[in-house]
Design an enzyme around this catalytic site. Sequence first.
Site, mmCIF file in Angstrom:
data_model
loop_
_atom_site.group_PDB
_atom_site.id
_atom_site.type_symbol
_atom_site.label_atom_id
_atom_site.label_comp_id
_atom_site.label_asym_id
_atom_site.label_seq_id
_atom_site.Cartn_x
_atom_site.Cartn_y
_atom_site.Cartn_z
ATOM 1 C CG ASP A 1 -3.740 9.076 9.086
ATOM 2 O OD1 ASP A 1 -4.888 8.984 9.574
ATOM 3 O OD2 ASP A 1 -3.447 8.637 7.953
ATOM 4 C CG ASP B 1 -9.595 8.190 10.748
ATOM 5 O OD1 ASP B 1 -9.048 8.663 9.738
ATOM 6 O OD2 ASP B 1 -10.822 8.011 10.830
#
Length: 268
Positions: free
Chosen positions: A208, A210
């Site tokens: 991902d 952040d």
Amino acid sequence: MQAVQAEIAVIGGSGFYELLEEAERIEVDTPYGAPSDTITVGTVGGRAVAFLPRHGKGHQHPAHKINYRANLWALRSLGVRQILAPCAVGSLRRELGPGSVVVPDQIVDRTTGRIQTFYDQGAVHVSFADPYCPHGRTAALKGAAAAGTVATDGGAMVVIDGPRFSTRAESQWYASAGWSLVNMTGHPEAVLARELALCYTSVALVTDLDAGISAEESVSQEEVFKVFAQNVQQLRKVVLETIRELPAERGCGCSQVLDGMSVPLDLP
């Protein structure tokens, strides 16, 4: 001493609960309690390899509750001297998007309260300026290439306690310091490996971007697990190829880090 021995270990992170086929399962006791799960030992490219799921096969141990000392001690007691540590990470750099593989070269500890040493007596101050094994990092980059993966060479991984993800302000702070990745398990695992004179190499899979990357994006557990599941087979290939690239004889400084010190433990 355990009857079954291994020279290399893989400590699998979130979503990485299996590695070896036709492996022998081993229960190991340590002075620090039980490791996260049963250790399996098998063969990869003619080399004996141990596998330990960091969180347990059912992910029952959150990052801040993992018995890191028991895990590292158990692996060393099996004869392990080189460790590969695949892990899930968030990215603090937009160019390192989900699915990216990174072989970090630095670590930053932002955890609190975790036991991060075996040495509660005497003066045992290990060198940790370069936390990852240089030969292991070279092997990981070659292993990634052999697996058809372009891995980013280097980057600092900041380790937080969790289990919550970072606020946007925290994420922006980490990025402004020049750090590349954020993770919850890389420390104290790395320093405990160093204290046992083990070679330790992290192989990070970005799941991902952040929270600090943009005001519209954030991190969710569902998305992290989804991206990891989509990429875990390729990460497995990278790890298996890296095992084949690891040197048969250790010529790095990791093995000598305790030389000249009076160590107040009977190391396995």
